[in-house]
Design a protein around this motif. Structure first.
Motif, PDB file in Angstrom:
ATOM      1  N   ARG A   1       6.531 -28.877  -0.713  1.00 41.51           N
ATOM      2  CA  ARG A   1       6.314 -27.586  -1.304  1.00 41.51           C
ATOM      3  C   ARG A   1       6.050 -27.433  -2.637  1.00 41.51           C
ATOM      4  N   GLU A   2       6.689 -28.272  -3.370  1.00 37.02           N
ATOM      5  CA  GLU A   2       6.359 -28.175  -4.749  1.00 37.02           C
ATOM      6  C   GLU A   2       4.971 -28.915  -5.184  1.00 37.02           C
TER       7      GLU A   2
ATOM      8  N   LEU B   1       2.524 -26.085  -4.463  1.00 36.57           N
ATOM      9  CA  LEU B   1       2.568 -25.208  -5.652  1.00 36.57           C
ATOM     10  C   LEU B   1       1.826 -25.699  -6.659  1.00 36.57           C
TER      11      LEU B   1
ATOM     12  N   GLY C   1      -2.005 -25.665  -6.396  1.00 29.12           N
ATOM     13  CA  GLY C   1      -2.670 -24.281  -6.864  1.00 29.12           C
ATOM     14  C   GLY C   1      -3.581 -23.972  -5.400  1.00 29.12           C
TER      15      GLY C   1
ATOM     16  N   SER D   1      -4.281 -22.557  -1.816  1.00 33.71           N
ATOM     17  CA  SER D   1      -3.599 -21.124  -0.957  1.00 33.71           C
ATOM     18  C   SER D   1      -3.465 -21.805   0.505  1.00 33.71           C
TER      19      SER D   1
END
Length: 66
Positions: free
Chosen positions: A15-16, A19, A22, A24
């Protein structure tokens, strides 16, 4: 586009990485069958074709697995 892979990277780190990339994308992370005692996770990535590729490039570079 949908991409599925199995990894030993912990879910919180996947998950990191998503993020940080960038991109989507949406992630579905479930446990997969362990390999020689090491936990593995099945990751399903959904999103636009470029967004999924962007995430996968970042994932490979972040974990030096490509």
């Amino acid at each position: 586009m949908r991409r599925e892979f199995i990894t030993a990277v912990p879910p919180w780190e996947v998950r990191e990485i998503a993020l940080a990339s960038g991109a989507s994308v949406s992630l579905e992370i479930t446990e997969a069958e362990p390999f020689r005692g090491m936990p593995r996770f099945r990751v399903v990535v959904k999103g636009g074709e470029w967004e999924v590729k962007k995430f996968m490039m970042h994932m490979m570079r972040a974990r030096a697995g490509g």
